[in-house]
Motif scaffolding. Structure first.
Motif, PDB file in Angstrom:
ATOM      1  N   PHE A  41     -13.418  -4.887   4.520  1.00  0.00           N
ATOM      2  CA  PHE A  41     -14.638  -3.923   4.687  1.00  0.00           C
ATOM      3  C   PHE A  41     -15.181  -4.134   6.108  1.00  0.00           C
ATOM      4  N   TYR A  42     -14.966  -3.046   6.837  1.00  0.00           N
ATOM      5  CA  TYR A  42     -15.461  -2.582   8.147  1.00  0.00           C
ATOM      6  C   TYR A  42     -16.791  -2.049   8.157  1.00  0.00           C
ATOM      7  N   ARG A  43     -17.072  -0.933   7.423  1.00  0.00           N
ATOM      8  CA  ARG A  43     -18.207  -0.116   7.425  1.00  0.00           C
ATOM      9  C   ARG A  43     -18.199   0.525   6.089  1.00  0.00           C
ATOM     10  N   GLN A  44     -19.448   0.783   5.718  1.00  0.00           N
ATOM     11  CA  GLN A  44     -19.793   1.370   4.335  1.00  0.00           C
ATOM     12  C   GLN A  44     -19.216   2.524   4.264  1.00  0.00           C
ATOM     13  N   ILE A  45     -18.838   3.197   3.128  1.00  0.00           N
ATOM     14  CA  ILE A  45     -18.663   4.438   2.968  1.00  0.00           C
ATOM     15  C   ILE A  45     -19.649   4.957   1.877  1.00  0.00           C
ATOM     16  N   GLU A  46     -20.314   6.012   2.423  1.00  0.00           N
ATOM     17  CA  GLU A  46     -21.473   6.449   1.446  1.00  0.00           C
ATOM     18  C   GLU A  46     -20.978   7.740   0.957  1.00  0.00           C
ATOM     19  N   TYR A  47     -21.508   7.725  -0.425  1.00  0.00           N
ATOM     20  CA  TYR A  47     -21.135   8.918  -1.436  1.00  0.00           C
ATOM     21  C   TYR A  47     -22.523   9.849  -1.205  1.00  0.00           C
ATOM     22  N   PRO A  48     -22.019  11.134  -1.190  1.00  0.00           N
ATOM     23  CA  PRO A  48     -20.952  11.836  -1.405  1.00  0.00           C
ATOM     24  C   PRO A  48     -20.193  11.908  -0.187  1.00  0.00           C
ATOM     25  N   GLY A  49     -18.886  12.117  -0.099  1.00  0.00           N
ATOM     26  CA  GLY A  49     -17.803  12.142   1.033  1.00  0.00           C
ATOM     27  C   GLY A  49     -16.543  12.100   0.586  1.00  0.00           C
ATOM     28  N   ASN A  50     -15.543  12.551   1.426  1.00  0.00           N
ATOM     29  CA  ASN A  50     -14.426  12.639   1.094  1.00  0.00           C
ATOM     30  C   ASN A  50     -13.614  11.474   1.779  1.00  0.00           C
ATOM     31  N   VAL A  51     -12.567  10.958   1.358  1.00  0.00           N
ATOM     32  CA  VAL A  51     -12.184   9.688   1.708  1.00  0.00           C
ATOM     33  C   VAL A  51     -10.380   9.783   2.020  1.00  0.00           C
ATOM     34  N   ARG A  52     -10.057   9.653   3.295  1.00  0.00           N
ATOM     35  CA  ARG A  52      -8.526   9.653   3.420  1.00  0.00           C
ATOM     36  C   ARG A  52      -8.010   8.318   3.416  1.00  0.00           C
ATOM     37  N   ILE A  53      -6.838   8.198   3.012  1.00  0.00           N
ATOM     38  CA  ILE A  53      -6.236   6.790   3.047  1.00  0.00           C
ATOM     39  C   ILE A  53      -4.619   7.366   3.796  1.00  0.00           C
ATOM     40  N   LYS A  54      -4.353   6.341   4.758  1.00  0.00           N
ATOM     41  CA  LYS A  54      -3.170   6.452   5.273  1.00  0.00           C
ATOM     42  C   LYS A  54      -2.354   5.019   4.623  1.00  0.00           C
ATOM     43  N   MET A  55      -1.160   5.223   4.182  1.00  0.00           N
ATOM     44  CA  MET A  55      -0.487   3.925   3.849  1.00  0.00           C
ATOM     45  C   MET A  55       0.907   3.790   4.556  1.00  0.00           C
ATOM     46  N   TYR A  56       1.276   2.372   4.657  1.00  0.00           N
ATOM     47  CA  TYR A  56       2.333   2.195   5.221  1.00  0.00           C
ATOM     48  C   TYR A  56       3.062   1.187   4.260  1.00  0.00           C
ATOM     49  N   VAL A  57       4.489   0.891   4.729  1.00  0.00           N
ATOM     50  CA  VAL A  57       5.165  -0.114   3.954  1.00  0.00           C
ATOM     51  C   VAL A  57       5.861  -0.884   4.957  1.00  0.00           C
ATOM     52  N   SER A  58       6.129  -2.109   4.687  1.00  0.00           N
ATOM     53  CA  SER A  58       6.892  -2.813   5.854  1.00  0.00           C
ATOM     54  C   SER A  58       7.554  -4.317   5.062  1.00  0.00           C
ATOM     55  N   ASP A  59       8.067  -4.940   5.928  1.00  0.00           N
ATOM     56  CA  ASP A  59       8.271  -6.656   5.736  1.00  0.00           C
ATOM     57  C   ASP A  59       9.173  -6.739   4.468  1.00  0.00           C
ATOM     58  N   PRO A  60      10.305  -5.873   4.240  1.00  0.00           N
ATOM     59  CA  PRO A  60      10.991  -6.278   2.882  1.00  0.00           C
ATOM     60  C   PRO A  60      11.468  -7.955   2.984  1.00  0.00           C
ATOM     61  N   GLY A  61      11.267  -8.411   1.856  1.00  0.00           N
ATOM     62  CA  GLY A  61      11.655  -9.904   1.745  1.00  0.00           C
ATOM     63  C   GLY A  61      12.956  -9.703   0.779  1.00  0.00           C
ATOM     64  N   ARG A  62      13.244 -10.608   0.086  1.00  0.00           N
ATOM     65  CA  ARG A  62      14.346 -10.853  -0.847  1.00  0.00           C
ATOM     66  C   ARG A  62      14.043 -10.012  -2.067  1.00  0.00           C
ATOM     67  N   THR A  63      12.738 -10.341  -2.845  1.00  0.00           N
ATOM     68  CA  THR A  63      12.127  -9.791  -3.931  1.00  0.00           C
ATOM     69  C   THR A  63      11.028  -8.864  -3.417  1.00  0.00           C
ATOM     70  N   THR A  64      10.190  -9.079  -2.143  1.00  0.00           N
ATOM     71  CA  THR A  64       8.950  -8.200  -1.993  1.00  0.00           C
ATOM     72  C   THR A  64       8.924  -7.276  -0.746  1.00  0.00           C
ATOM     73  N   PHE A  65       8.182  -6.697  -0.676  1.00  0.00           N
ATOM     74  CA  PHE A  65       7.502  -6.014   0.456  1.00  0.00           C
ATOM     75  C   PHE A  65       5.903  -5.977   0.612  1.00  0.00           C
ATOM     76  N   GLU A  66       5.613  -5.325   1.719  1.00  0.00           N
ATOM     77  CA  GLU A  66       4.132  -5.235   1.941  1.00  0.00           C
ATOM     78  C   GLU A  66       3.774  -3.655   1.917  1.00  0.00           C
ATOM     79  N   SER A  67       2.739  -3.404   1.485  1.00  0.00           N
ATOM     80  CA  SER A  67       1.856  -2.044   1.884  1.00  0.00           C
ATOM     81  C   SER A  67       0.678  -2.450   2.327  1.00  0.00           C
ATOM     82  N   TRP A  68       0.283  -1.430   3.470  1.00  0.00           N
ATOM     83  CA  TRP A  68      -0.900  -1.537   4.099  1.00  0.00           C
ATOM     84  C   TRP A  68      -1.439   0.084   4.170  1.00  0.00           C
TER      85      TRP A  68
END
Length: 115
Positions: free
Chosen positions: A45-72
């Motif tokens: 958590f870097y800065r508070q998000i105040e309501y009301p307001g619209n939130v935008r999320i950007k998602m990324y995936v990376s680092d595949p392992g044998r059975t896992t991967f990461e999402s950011w």
């Protein structure tokens, strides 16, 4: 009146973004088959998000392992898109649901999260 979002809400938004991404790649819940499970999740958590307001999320995936991967993901308010309010991620594992056992990532998924 402005109200700050509860920390649990940030996790709900991050999980909604992950589920939307999972469905966008054609994976639907199959309790009798194989699929994805989150084994670790975090949010900084870097800065508070105040309501009301619209939130935008950007998602990324990376680092595949044998059975896992990461999402950011990064979370911003639409009216201040250059200010990251929170960033989070999760380790996701591919499992056989009936056996409750980890499986190797399918080749198609490994390719997708490697790009």
């Amino acid at each position: 009146m402005h109200i700050n979002l509860n920390n649990g809400t940030y996790f709900r938004y991050l999980e909604t973004a992950r589920i939307d991404w999972i469905r966008s790649i054609g994976v639907e819940p199959t309790p009798g088959g194989e699929g994805m499970v989150i084994v670790n999740a975090f949010c900084n958590f870097y800065r508070q998000i105040e309501y009301p307001g619209n939130v935008r999320i950007k998602m990324y995936v990376s680092d595949p392992g044998r059975t896992t991967f990461e999402s950011w993901a990064t979370m911003v308010r639409e009216d201040a898109p250059d200010v990251v309010r929170a960033a989070g991620g999760a380790t996701t594992i591919w499992v056989d649901f009936p056996k409750q056992k980890a499986l190797a990532l399918p080749d198609w998924l490994r390719t997708l999260v490697s790009d």
